[in-house]
Each structure stands twice: as C-alpha cells, then as structure tokens.
Design a protein around this motif. Structure first.
Motif, PDB file in Angstrom:
ATOM      1  N   SER A   1      11.910  13.696  79.840  1.00  0.00           N
ATOM      2  CA  SER A   1      11.114  12.477  79.700  1.00  0.00           C
ATOM      3  C   SER A   1      10.747  11.855  81.042  1.00  0.00           C
ATOM      4  O   SER A   1      10.056  10.825  81.074  1.00  0.00           O
ATOM      5  CB  SER A   1      11.873  11.444  78.854  1.00  0.00           C
ATOM      6  OG  SER A   1      13.050  11.008  79.520  1.00  0.00           O
TER       7      SER A   1
ATOM      8  N   TYR B   1       2.559  10.314  84.773  1.00  0.00           N
ATOM      9  CA  TYR B   1       2.304   8.867  84.740  1.00  0.00           C
ATOM     10  C   TYR B   1       2.535   8.261  86.117  1.00  0.00           C
ATOM     11  O   TYR B   1       1.708   7.485  86.618  1.00  0.00           O
ATOM     12  CB  TYR B   1       3.215   8.207  83.711  1.00  0.00           C
ATOM     13  CG  TYR B   1       3.164   6.703  83.718  1.00  0.00           C
ATOM     14  CD1 TYR B   1       2.110   6.030  83.102  1.00  0.00           C
ATOM     15  CD2 TYR B   1       4.158   5.956  84.342  1.00  0.00           C
ATOM     16  CE1 TYR B   1       2.055   4.637  83.117  1.00  0.00           C
ATOM     17  CE2 TYR B   1       4.111   4.573  84.366  1.00  0.00           C
ATOM     18  CZ  TYR B   1       3.060   3.918  83.750  1.00  0.00           C
ATOM     19  OH  TYR B   1       3.001   2.547  83.769  1.00  0.00           O
TER      20      TYR B   1
ATOM     21  N   ARG C   1      -2.713   8.031  80.985  1.00  0.00           N
ATOM     22  CA  ARG C   1      -2.832   8.158  79.522  1.00  0.00           C
ATOM     23  C   ARG C   1      -4.115   7.533  78.995  1.00  0.00           C
ATOM     24  O   ARG C   1      -4.510   7.801  77.862  1.00  0.00           O
ATOM     25  CB  ARG C   1      -1.623   7.515  78.846  1.00  0.00           C
ATOM     26  CG  ARG C   1      -0.294   8.173  79.173  1.00  0.00           C
ATOM     27  CD  ARG C   1       0.866   7.348  78.647  1.00  0.00           C
ATOM     28  NE  ARG C   1       0.871   6.030  79.268  1.00  0.00           N
ATOM     29  CZ  ARG C   1       1.582   4.992  78.816  1.00  0.00           C
ATOM     30  NH1 ARG C   1       2.339   5.131  77.741  1.00  0.00           N
ATOM     31  NH2 ARG C   1       1.541   3.828  79.427  1.00  0.00           N
TER      32      ARG C   1
ATOM     33  N   GLY D   1       3.412  11.766  75.974  1.00  0.00           N
ATOM     34  CA  GLY D   1       3.649  12.524  77.188  1.00  0.00           C
ATOM     35  C   GLY D   1       2.699  13.691  77.370  1.00  0.00           C
ATOM     36  O   GLY D   1       1.511  13.590  77.090  1.00  0.00           O
TER      37      GLY D   1
ATOM     38  N   TRP E   1      10.052   6.269  77.529  1.00  0.00           N
ATOM     39  CA  TRP E   1       9.557   5.288  78.497  1.00  0.00           C
ATOM     40  C   TRP E   1       8.057   5.031  78.371  1.00  0.00           C
ATOM     41  O   TRP E   1       7.560   4.019  78.867  1.00  0.00           O
ATOM     42  CB  TRP E   1       9.842   5.765  79.931  1.00  0.00           C
ATOM     43  CG  TRP E   1      11.071   6.601  80.064  1.00  0.00           C
ATOM     44  CD1 TRP E   1      11.141   7.948  80.296  1.00  0.00           C
ATOM     45  CD2 TRP E   1      12.428   6.160  79.964  1.00  0.00           C
ATOM     46  NE1 TRP E   1      12.438   8.381  80.342  1.00  0.00           N
ATOM     47  CE2 TRP E   1      13.257   7.296  80.136  1.00  0.00           C
ATOM     48  CE3 TRP E   1      13.019   4.911  79.730  1.00  0.00           C
ATOM     49  CZ2 TRP E   1      14.642   7.222  80.092  1.00  0.00           C
ATOM     50  CZ3 TRP E   1      14.396   4.840  79.689  1.00  0.00           C
ATOM     51  CH2 TRP E   1      15.190   5.979  79.869  1.00  0.00           C
ATOM     52  N   LEU E   2       7.327   5.953  77.753  1.00  0.00           N
ATOM     53  CA  LEU E   2       5.867   5.859  77.714  1.00  0.00           C
ATOM     54  C   LEU E   2       5.349   5.720  76.287  1.00  0.00           C
ATOM     55  O   LEU E   2       4.275   6.215  75.941  1.00  0.00           O
ATOM     56  CB  LEU E   2       5.234   7.097  78.376  1.00  0.00           C
ATOM     57  CG  LEU E   2       5.595   7.342  79.844  1.00  0.00           C
ATOM     58  CD1 LEU E   2       4.919   8.619  80.351  1.00  0.00           C
ATOM     59  CD2 LEU E   2       5.201   6.157  80.711  1.00  0.00           C
TER      60      LEU E   2
ATOM     61  N   PRO F   1       8.666  10.739  83.750  1.00  0.00           N
ATOM     62  CA  PRO F   1       7.193  10.618  83.627  1.00  0.00           C
ATOM     63  C   PRO F   1       6.447  10.991  84.900  1.00  0.00           C
ATOM     64  O   PRO F   1       5.775  10.157  85.519  1.00  0.00           O
ATOM     65  CB  PRO F   1       7.017   9.142  83.281  1.00  0.00           C
ATOM     66  CG  PRO F   1       8.145   8.468  84.012  1.00  0.00           C
ATOM     67  CD  PRO F   1       9.311   9.440  83.972  1.00  0.00           C
TER      68      PRO F   1
ATOM     69  N   HIS G   1       9.705  15.653  77.098  1.00  0.00           N
ATOM     70  CA  HIS G   1       8.435  15.753  77.826  1.00  0.00           C
ATOM     71  C   HIS G   1       7.248  15.344  76.948  1.00  0.00           C
ATOM     72  O   HIS G   1       6.353  14.628  77.397  1.00  0.00           O
ATOM     73  CB  HIS G   1       8.247  17.188  78.311  1.00  0.00           C
ATOM     74  CG  HIS G   1       6.952  17.418  79.014  1.00  0.00           C
ATOM     75  ND1 HIS G   1       6.688  16.919  80.276  1.00  0.00           N
ATOM     76  CD2 HIS G   1       5.826  18.079  78.639  1.00  0.00           C
ATOM     77  CE1 HIS G   1       5.461  17.263  80.639  1.00  0.00           C
ATOM     78  NE2 HIS G   1       4.920  17.971  79.662  1.00  0.00           N
TER      79      HIS G   1
ATOM     80  N   PRO H   1       8.187  11.005  75.491  1.00  0.00           N
ATOM     81  CA  PRO H   1       9.099  10.248  76.358  1.00  0.00           C
ATOM     82  C   PRO H   1       9.264   8.802  75.886  1.00  0.00           C
ATOM     83  O   PRO H   1       8.272   8.126  75.609  1.00  0.00           O
ATOM     84  CB  PRO H   1       8.411  10.299  77.729  1.00  0.00           C
ATOM     85  CG  PRO H   1       6.959  10.470  77.412  1.00  0.00           C
ATOM     86  CD  PRO H   1       6.892  11.268  76.140  1.00  0.00           C
TER      87      PRO H   1
ATOM     88  N   THR I   1      -0.134  13.298  79.994  1.00  0.00           N
ATOM     89  CA  THR I   1       0.421  13.050  81.327  1.00  0.00           C
ATOM     90  C   THR I   1       0.654  14.358  82.081  1.00  0.00           C
ATOM     91  O   THR I   1       1.291  14.365  83.130  1.00  0.00           O
ATOM     92  CB  THR I   1       1.765  12.295  81.217  1.00  0.00           C
ATOM     93  OG1 THR I   1       2.690  13.085  80.455  1.00  0.00           O
ATOM     94  CG2 THR I   1       1.573  10.933  80.565  1.00  0.00           C
TER      95      THR I   1
END
Length: 198
Positions: free
Chosen positions: A14, A19, A31, A101, A96-97, A16, A91, A94, A38
C-alpha cells in the motif's frame, strides 16, 4: 509471526509511490488524471519518464521485499503466496488512498521475482517484447499476465510442482486482466494510446 508478516505485506503493497510522485514532482493527485491509476504508466503520461521509472522500481521492490521477508522466516509456499497476495491487495486497494491504487503489474512482477526469479524474468521478457512490437503498455501487461501461468507451469520439475505457486499465478493473471478491463475494451476498439501519444 505469520499474521504479522501478512500485515506487513499489505503495508508494503500500500506504499503510495505513484501518488507521492505526483505530489512531490508536480503537486498533483495522479488519481485525478488519465486512468486514475497510481501506477507507472499513468505517472509516465502525466508526470514524466524519471518519475515513472522511479515508481516502477519502487512498486517492483514492494513485491520483492514481501516475499524475501517471508523466505527469511522460512515460511512455506502457501504462506509466501498469501503474503504476495496481501501485497497485491495493498497495492490495488491502499487504505491511505481511499482504496484506489495501481493495476498490480509492477508489484506482481516483484512478487514473482521473489517467488521464482526465472519466472519473473521470463514474464518481464514477454512484457518487453510486446512493448517493443506494439508500444502499448496495457497490451504488454495483459500479454505478460496471460503468459504467467504457463511460464510458472513449465518452470516446475516433474517432482516439485508447487500448487500454491501455480494458483497464485492464475490469481495474479485474473487480477491484472480485471484491472485492465477498460484498457481491453479500448484495445478491441483500436483506441488504446501508444507510448508517446496522448
């Protein structure tokens, strides 16, 4: 310990990289551009070659390091495959996003380089040949994914077939094709862009 390594695999996956490349290089959210991925291809089209190469290498490394970690702790084939899949999931989705991804190609390559470097290199060879012939990244990615299970199968010796490795090659193929479903439609219509063209 096994579950901890499984969790670490997701965290590695994950990371990024694409990103961050957009934020650092141009202050943009990759994105929001092009395919919304990404991955290195979208980074190449909207940020540049150096950033794309960096993202590609980082994404490959994420896959390799996860498998090497599993091997360091002497985990069996099934656990290595589970950690590889965890990395791919990280991946593609993720945390966080907002679960948005990449398309699993570079990280998948890293995973198979870790599981069997011969299989990883042979699959990369298919990708490079298709890029050289057609200059379409998605076509090369899908072709390499389709070839992967066959390459994995013929890499086995008769007495040492690893069912988990064969299964993960099929799952990776399926994931890559599914993530490229829109690209495949454009390929069929003849509308998929080549490298260097918008």
């Amino acid at each position: 310990m096994n579950l901890l390594i499984l969790f670490l695999g997701y965290l590695f996956g994950s990371f990024p990289s694409g990103y961050l490349a957009g934020i650092i290089a141009k202050g943009i959210d990759i994105r929001s551009l092009g395919s919304g991925s990404t991955g290195a291809t979208n980074v190449l089209r909207h940020i540049g070659k150096r950033a794309a190469i960096t993202v590609f290498l980082l994404d490959v490394f994420k896959g390799v390091i996860s498998i090497l970690l599993a091997k360091y702790f002497f985990l069996n084939d099934s656990w290595q495959v589970a950690i590889g899949l965890s990395t791919l999931i990280g991946h593609i989705w993720p945390v966080w996003l907002n679960w948005k991804g990449g398309k699993a190609v570079a990280t998948g390559l890293g995973i198979f380089l870790g599981l069997s470097w011969q299989v990883g290199l042979a699959t990369l060879g298919v990708f490079i040949i298709m890029i050289a012939l057609f200059r379409i990244v998605s076509l090369a990615s899908v072709s390499a994914a389709l070839a992967l299970p066959f390459i994995m199968f013929i890499s086995f010796k008769t007495s040492s077939i690893s069912l988990p490795f064969l299964v993960v090659s099929l799952l990776a193929m399926t994931l890559v094709i599914w993530r490229h479903r829109e690209n495949i439609l454009r390929l069929i219509k003849g509308k998929e862009p080549k490298i260097g063209k918008p």
